[in-house]
Design a protein around this motif. Structure first.
Motif, mmCIF file in Angstrom:
data_model
loop_
_atom_site.group_PDB
_atom_site.id
_atom_site.type_symbol
_atom_site.label_atom_id
_atom_site.label_comp_id
_atom_site.label_asym_id
_atom_site.label_seq_id
_atom_site.Cartn_x
_atom_site.Cartn_y
_atom_site.Cartn_z
ATOM 1 N N ARG A 1 0.828 -1.205 0.000
ATOM 2 C CA ARG A 1 0.000 0.000 0.000
ATOM 3 C C ARG A 1 0.866 1.260 0.000
ATOM 4 N N PHE A 2 1.958 1.235 0.756
ATOM 5 C CA PHE A 2 2.876 2.374 0.774
ATOM 6 C C PHE A 2 3.507 2.592 -0.604
ATOM 7 N N ILE A 3 3.918 1.504 -1.247
ATOM 8 C CA ILE A 3 4.540 1.609 -2.575
ATOM 9 C C ILE A 3 3.534 2.118 -3.608
ATOM 10 N N ILE A 4 2.292 1.635 -3.546
ATOM 11 C CA ILE A 4 1.259 2.119 -4.469
ATOM 12 C C ILE A 4 1.042 3.614 -4.271
ATOM 13 N N LYS A 5 0.977 4.030 -3.029
ATOM 14 C CA LYS A 5 0.766 5.450 -2.731
ATOM 15 C C LYS A 5 1.929 6.289 -3.254
ATOM 16 N N LYS A 6 3.141 5.779 -3.098
ATOM 17 C CA LYS A 6 4.336 6.488 -3.559
ATOM 18 C C LYS A 6 4.406 6.540 -5.091
ATOM 19 N N LEU A 7 4.111 5.411 -5.734
ATOM 20 C CA LEU A 7 4.185 5.343 -7.197
ATOM 21 C C LEU A 7 3.127 6.196 -7.885
ATOM 22 N N ARG A 8 1.900 6.113 -7.399
ATOM 23 C CA ARG A 8 0.788 6.777 -8.063
ATOM 24 C C ARG A 8 0.586 8.215 -7.610
ATOM 25 N N GLY A 9 1.224 8.603 -6.506
ATOM 26 C CA GLY A 9 1.041 9.957 -6.004
ATOM 27 C C GLY A 9 -0.314 10.159 -5.342
ATOM 28 N N PHE A 10 -0.891 9.070 -4.835
ATOM 29 C CA PHE A 10 -2.184 9.172 -4.169
ATOM 30 C C PHE A 10 -2.039 9.911 -2.845
ATOM 31 N N ARG A 11 -3.098 10.650 -2.485
ATOM 32 C CA ARG A 11 -3.101 11.352 -1.206
ATOM 33 C C ARG A 11 -4.026 10.701 -0.196
ATOM 34 N N TYR A 12 -4.991 9.947 -0.661
ATOM 35 C CA TYR A 12 -6.004 9.396 0.229
ATOM 36 C C TYR A 12 -5.939 7.868 0.235
ATOM 37 N N ASP A 13 -6.236 7.304 1.386
ATOM 38 C CA ASP A 13 -6.199 5.846 1.526
ATOM 39 C C ASP A 13 -7.266 5.162 0.674
ATOM 40 N N GLU A 14 -8.376 5.846 0.404
ATOM 41 C CA GLU A 14 -9.427 5.255 -0.423
ATOM 42 C C GLU A 14 -8.917 4.993 -1.838
ATOM 43 N N GLU A 15 -8.094 5.912 -2.350
ATOM 44 C CA GLU A 15 -7.522 5.721 -3.688
ATOM 45 C C GLU A 15 -6.596 4.508 -3.703
ATOM 46 N N VAL A 16 -5.819 4.363 -2.647
ATOM 47 C CA VAL A 16 -4.907 3.225 -2.549
ATOM 48 C C VAL A 16 -5.699 1.922 -2.474
ATOM 49 N N GLU A 17 -6.749 1.904 -1.676
ATOM 50 C CA GLU A 17 -7.547 0.684 -1.527
ATOM 51 C C GLU A 17 -8.243 0.311 -2.836
ATOM 52 N N THR A 18 -8.643 1.291 -3.630
ATOM 53 C CA THR A 18 -9.225 1.001 -4.942
ATOM 54 C C THR A 18 -8.198 0.315 -5.832
ATOM 55 N N GLU A 19 -6.970 0.819 -5.820
ATOM 56 C CA GLU A 19 -5.899 0.210 -6.616
ATOM 57 C C GLU A 19 -5.599 -1.208 -6.114
ATOM 58 N N VAL A 20 -5.594 -1.388 -4.798
ATOM 59 C CA VAL A 20 -5.362 -2.718 -4.220
ATOM 60 C C VAL A 20 -6.454 -3.679 -4.668
ATOM 61 N N GLU A 21 -7.684 -3.216 -4.678
ATOM 62 C CA GLU A 21 -8.792 -4.067 -5.132
ATOM 63 C C GLU A 21 -8.619 -4.468 -6.597
ATOM 64 N N HIS A 22 -8.098 -3.558 -7.414
ATOM 65 C CA HIS A 22 -7.835 -3.890 -8.821
ATOM 66 C C HIS A 22 -6.769 -4.983 -8.923
ATOM 67 N N TYR A 23 -5.703 -4.840 -8.132
ATOM 68 C CA TYR A 23 -4.641 -5.854 -8.140
ATOM 69 C C TYR A 23 -5.176 -7.202 -7.692
ATOM 70 N N LEU A 24 -5.909 -7.207 -6.582
ATOM 71 C CA LEU A 24 -6.419 -8.461 -6.054
ATOM 72 C C LEU A 24 -7.476 -9.072 -6.959
ATOM 73 N N GLY A 25 -8.302 -8.240 -7.578
ATOM 74 C CA GLY A 25 -9.302 -8.746 -8.526
ATOM 75 C C GLY A 25 -8.655 -9.363 -9.750
ATOM 76 N N ALA A 26 -7.576 -8.742 -10.233
ATOM 77 C CA ALA A 26 -6.856 -9.300 -11.386
ATOM 78 C C ALA A 26 -6.198 -10.617 -11.022
ATOM 79 N N ALA A 27 -5.708 -10.729 -9.796
ATOM 80 C CA ALA A 27 -5.054 -11.978 -9.364
ATOM 81 C C ALA A 27 -6.071 -13.115 -9.271
ATOM 82 N N LYS A 28 -7.309 -12.808 -8.881
ATOM 83 C CA LYS A 28 -8.342 -13.837 -8.778
ATOM 84 C C LYS A 28 -8.758 -14.374 -10.138
ATOM 85 N N THR A 29 -8.741 -13.522 -11.163
ATOM 86 C CA THR A 29 -9.172 -13.967 -12.489
ATOM 87 C C THR A 29 -8.100 -14.765 -13.210
ATOM 88 N N GLN A 30 -6.877 -14.724 -12.729
ATOM 89 C CA GLN A 30 -5.796 -15.453 -13.417
ATOM 90 C C GLN A 30 -5.763 -16.869 -13.023
#
Length: 123
Positions: A94-123
């Motif tokens: 979560r820290f790396i996602i926030k650093k890479l994307r320049g997110f300011r809010y935890d909700e933005e980070v959690e949305t990105e995490v959900e995308h990663y985890l959702g993609a992992a489930k479909t593979q």
């Protein structure tokens, strides 16, 4: 030779995992383009320096690039996709996602995490 072959395979994988979804194709294409430009540069340097007096400079130039890559390796970030695959509640990912994307809010980070985890489930 082995390092060159490994980097040809590993760098696109690493960049694909680190890039935001809307830029993955562009970054993958630019990686291949940079590889081709690097081959062109190596051929030009080889053509200029491949003589009886300058060939040592050609080898020292490649050694210098290798040392530079090795020195900069500790600054590479771990892949958040890999970290989340090992531990879905990883705070480091979560820290790396926030650093890479320049997110300011935890909700933005959690949305990105959900995308990663959702993609992992479909593979």
């Amino acid at each position: 030779g082995v390092a060159s072959g490994a980097s040809t395979v590993l760098v696109p994988i690493y960049l694909g995992e680190m890039a935001p979804p809307n830029l993955r194709g562009v970054i993958g294409t630019m990686t291949q383009f940079a590889c081709v430009v690097g081959i062109l540069f190596a051929d030009i340097v080889g053509f200029v320096l491949a003589n009886e007096t300058s060939w040592r400079w050609m080898f020292s130039l490649t050694t210098g690039f290798g040392i530079c890559q090795l020195a900069l390796t500790p600054f590479l970030l771990e892949s958040p996709r890999w970290l989340l695959g090992r531990n879905p509640s990883s705070s480091k990912a979560r820290f790396i996602i926030k650093k890479l994307r320049g997110f300011r809010y935890d909700e933005e980070v959690e949305t990105e995490v959900e995308h990663y985890l959702g993609a992992a489930k479909t593979q």
